[in-house]
Motif scaffolding. Sequence first.
Motif, PDB file in Angstrom:
ATOM      1  N   ALA A 148       0.492  -1.360   0.133  1.00  0.00           N
ATOM      2  CA  ALA A 148      -0.269  -0.374  -0.200  1.00  0.00           C
ATOM      3  C   ALA A 148       1.103   1.441   0.184  1.00  0.00           C
ATOM      4  N   GLU A 150       0.619   5.837  -0.411  1.00  0.00           N
ATOM      5  CA  GLU A 150      -0.531   6.816   0.201  1.00  0.00           C
ATOM      6  C   GLU A 150       0.504   7.884  -0.468  1.00  0.00           C
ATOM      7  N   ARG A 155      -2.750   7.007  -4.879  1.00  0.00           N
ATOM      8  CA  ARG A 155      -2.704   5.961  -4.111  1.00  0.00           C
ATOM      9  C   ARG A 155      -1.942   4.271  -4.875  1.00  0.00           C
ATOM     10  N   GLN A 215      -5.345  13.119   1.042  1.00  0.00           N
ATOM     11  CA  GLN A 215      -5.535  12.694   1.902  1.00  0.00           C
ATOM     12  C   GLN A 215      -6.855  13.277   3.079  1.00  0.00           C
ATOM     13  N   THR A 219     -11.784   5.930   0.854  1.00  0.00           N
ATOM     14  CA  THR A 219     -11.315   4.932   0.454  1.00  0.00           C
ATOM     15  C   THR A 219     -12.744   4.885  -0.810  1.00  0.00           C
TER      16      THR A 219
END
Length: 461
Positions: A148, A150, A155, A215, A219
């Motif tokens: 993952a 970010e 992302r 941010q 999701t």
Amino acid sequence: EPGGPDAAPIRVYAGVTAEDIALTGPDGAAFRIARIDARDLTGRPTTIPWGETVRALAEGAGRKDAPERSRMAGLAADLIDGLGIGGLEISGLTLAAPGGPAAGPGAKPVLASLARLTYGPEGEAKPGAGNTEAGQPGLGEMRAEGLAVEAPAGRVALKGLTLSGLSLKPVLEGLRRAAAGPLDPAEMRRYAPALARIAVESLDVDLPAQGSPVQGSPTPGSPAQGPGADPLRQASGPLRFALRGGSLAMSEVRDGVPTASRLTIDGLTGAVPPDTTAPLLSDLAGLGYTGLDLSGTVDARWDEAARELTFKDVTLTGKDMGTARITGTIGGIGKEVFDPEPMVSSLALLGASAKSLALTLENGGLFQRFVDQQAKAQSLKPEELQREYGTAAMLGIPAVLGGSPSAKALGQAVSRFVVKPGRLSISAAAKDPAGLGLIDFSTAPSPGKIFDRLTVTATAE
């Protein structure tokens, strides 16, 4: 002690474990590893003792004189070939780094994590790997799980990545070859690490428009967006796509280039914004599509003896669209096509010839949406427009292709498909066993002259 390629390997460690490794940088970046487990570390005595080998490599680093560089290559090959590891697992990798000035004022840090990274003999059973079959001796497998990332730029999430059939044998051959004398840069691809298969599981990429906030936004598909949220329709940026799974298998390597490969894509999904101006996406948006869901296969193999490249299966399927499948054979493909010199390989391709081609189309909704759109624009009923298209195909195709029985049969098949879309199958094979070359197409006075040199069949179901 000195040894050599025939020396027996010695177990150095049965197991090595390290926990809670933390590294920090002056800019505030922090990297952590929760745990490292390695087992069955072995070493074979090198031609000169390990200590001397490592010392010589350290002292020779940066040397530019050819004899010394050649000697270093031989020592490195001997040392790498003498090392072995039965298994490696690294878990809990995390990275937090400041966004930096380029990310803009107030940008949040870059966050990256990897749940697990493993390496071991191919096919060995590993927890969670779901693989219990034995692989080929000497080949390794590497797997990454739970990646993952970010960042202000977007992302990325990846459930799993597997590299199978790994081998450093070509690299070692290259080092030994370098020990005997300078390498030709054109030969370097022959000495790249061997890789037989790449498999990807559940890839999700979300790249917002420049300056769009990332941010803090929920999701897509998460509870924060509400139950039943559709990740395709609730993308936070203009470029959002996902892949349920995919793989690339490669074999029969020649000079570092695989001559047989199979690419499989399962569920390449993405949104179709209604206001997009991209050429293809705007057309699909006009047909009422809000998302794409594509799957496909490309299976090809080169036959050196026959000098042929065969496409055994090239298939593309779109949800609520349909399926297109192509098979075919291209002749005149000799080993020169794989020459590392671009000029030689490009000239070799000019001698290629088309021998056969088969096309199958299955309507799954795309054609009907197109007809409905055109019928509405022309103030006609869809059935009326389909009949017009059918008549044009039945009369126009034979007129362009010379009016032969095969041309008429092709026109009738296309006409039936247009009037009642189902499955259309067309196959063509060159009457000349050598096929049709580029010069045949470029010098033909009309399409009909090319068509006359083909055996064509067409059916509509």
